[in-house]
Design a protein around this motif. Structure first.
Motif, PDB file in Angstrom:
ATOM      1  N   GLY A  56     -27.056  37.953  -6.309  1.00  0.00           N
ATOM      2  CA  GLY A  56     -25.132  38.077  -6.858  1.00  0.00           C
ATOM      3  C   GLY A  56     -25.785  36.793  -7.625  1.00  0.00           C
ATOM      4  N   LEU A  57     -26.371  36.571  -8.438  1.00  0.00           N
ATOM      5  CA  LEU A  57     -26.463  35.205  -9.510  1.00  0.00           C
ATOM      6  C   LEU A  57     -25.732  36.726 -10.653  1.00  0.00           C
ATOM      7  N   ARG A  58     -25.309  36.472 -11.808  1.00  0.00           N
ATOM      8  CA  ARG A  58     -25.258  36.766 -12.954  1.00  0.00           C
ATOM      9  C   ARG A  58     -26.455  35.649 -13.807  1.00  0.00           C
ATOM     10  N   LEU A  59     -27.294  36.865 -13.910  1.00  0.00           N
ATOM     11  CA  LEU A  59     -28.596  36.375 -14.796  1.00  0.00           C
ATOM     12  C   LEU A  59     -28.238  36.989 -15.993  1.00  0.00           C
ATOM     13  N   LEU A  60     -28.477  36.338 -17.688  1.00  0.00           N
ATOM     14  CA  LEU A  60     -28.698  36.751 -18.333  1.00  0.00           C
ATOM     15  C   LEU A  60     -29.606  37.166 -19.276  1.00  0.00           C
ATOM     16  N   CYS A  61     -30.390  38.469 -20.449  1.00  0.00           N
ATOM     17  CA  CYS A  61     -31.586  38.160 -21.048  1.00  0.00           C
ATOM     18  C   CYS A  61     -31.468  37.345 -22.224  1.00  0.00           C
ATOM     19  N   GLY A  62     -32.256  35.987 -22.691  1.00  0.00           N
ATOM     20  CA  GLY A  62     -32.467  34.895 -23.914  1.00  0.00           C
ATOM     21  C   GLY A  62     -33.467  35.824 -23.787  1.00  0.00           C
ATOM     22  N   ILE A  63     -33.763  34.904 -25.133  1.00  0.00           N
ATOM     23  CA  ILE A  63     -35.499  34.306 -26.005  1.00  0.00           C
ATOM     24  C   ILE A  63     -34.865  33.213 -26.908  1.00  0.00           C
TER      25      ILE A  63
END
Ligand code: AMP
Ligand code: FE
Ligand code: FE
Ligand code: ZN
Length: 284
Positions: free
Chosen positions: A54-61
């Motif tokens: 349930g961790l809020r994971l965001l897509c980045g680079i």
């Protein structure tokens, strides 16, 4: 607390995607963005682990871009894809940067050999896989006894001013900003302290120039920033109408003094409100 800047073993971090998710979960971060250099692979591998806890994971680079033509400086640009991941066009563009990195790595190994270093690209790829970066070269140089620390390896061989340095084909910063926007992302100027300007006035002018290229945000909070630096960048964000981002730039054992979430000696505590503002601004 959130952390919008982190690296995994898919680029030059030492935590695997699974380990990074576990560390973020232990800290009870409200959100974590994985921002590996030139790849989404760490984010993609982390996704199921984040969902499971349930961790809020965001897509980045994080992308290395060239300022000026001819280039006067490398500038790191962060891209955040908060609405369903980057468009295919952006992914294909990232593949081109991966090819440029592989090419640079082969030339870097060859250059180091001319300096008398016994090093083969296969050895580098064995620890850095296909996305090896200079920190992997540094670790290898250390293991082989050519230098005493990662920092020493950069000074003696790998820094922009060191004899081993080889240039890499980098996109222009303006092109990169446009590509992130076209791919549906929010761009942010990473660790502006590393622009390395002599005066605050020169720094503000350069940030203004980059803002005018269509930049979305600036990384106000970062492990390398003092409170005064962050206050200055916050003012510039207001002045140029930029969103505010922040993160530790966690690399695990490759930058051992920096902690996930809390940065260098606890100098970070980044509010979730920043993410809410990014989401509002990037809503389709
Ligand atoms: P690369 O993208 O392969 O050219 O490597 C750049 C990475 O090397 C940066 O993102 C940092 O993680 C690391 N790096 C650059 N300069 C130094 C330095 N002086 N000391 C330690 N790490 C560095
Ligand atoms: Fe890095
Ligand atoms: Fe960076
Ligand atoms: Zn970084």
């Amino acid at each position: 607390m959130i952390d919008l800047h982190s690296h995994t073993t898919e680029s030059d971090g030492t935590y695997s995607p699974q380990e990074l998710v576990a560390a973020a979960n232990e800290l009870k971060l409200d959100a974590l963005a994985i921002t590996d250099h030139d790849t989404f692979s760490g984010y993609e591998q982390a996704r199921p682990y984040a969902d499971a806890v349930g961790l809020r994971l965001l897509c980045g680079i994080e992308i290395s871009t060239a300022l000026g033509n001819p280039k006067t400086k490398t500038i790191h640009l962060l891209g955040y894809f908060l609405n369903g991941g980057p468009a295919d066009g952006f992914r294909n563009w990232v593949l081109m940067m991966q090819a440029a990195r592989r090419d640079r790595n082969e030339r870097l190994a060859a250059r180091l050999r001319t300096l008398g270093v016994d090093i083969q690209i296969e050895e580098v790829n064995a620890i850095g896989r296909s996305m090896a970066g200079r920190p992997h070269f540094a670790r290898l140089l250390m293991q082989k006894g050519y230098c005493s620390s990662v920092q020493d390896a950069f000074v003696k061989y790998l820094d922009e001013s060191a004899p081993g340095y080889v240039d890499r084909d980098e996109p222009g910063v303006e092109e990169a900003i446009q590509r992130v926007a076209d791919g549906g992302g929010v761009s942010s100027l990473a660790h502006p302290i590393r622009l390395g300007k002599r005066s605050h006035a020169e720094e503000a002018e350069l940030i203004g120039q980059i803002a005018a290229m269509g930049l979305s945000a600036i990384e106000v909070y970062h492990s390398d920033h003092t409170a005064a630096d962050s206050a200055r960048y916050l003012q510039l964000a207001r002045k140029y109408g930029l969103l505010v981002t922040g993160g530790s730039d966690f690399h695990g054992g490759n930058k051992p003094s920096i902690r996930l979430g809390t940065g260098y000696k606890g100098n970070l505590n980044i509010s979730k409100d920043l993410l809410d503002a990014m989401l509002t601004a990037s809503a389709p």
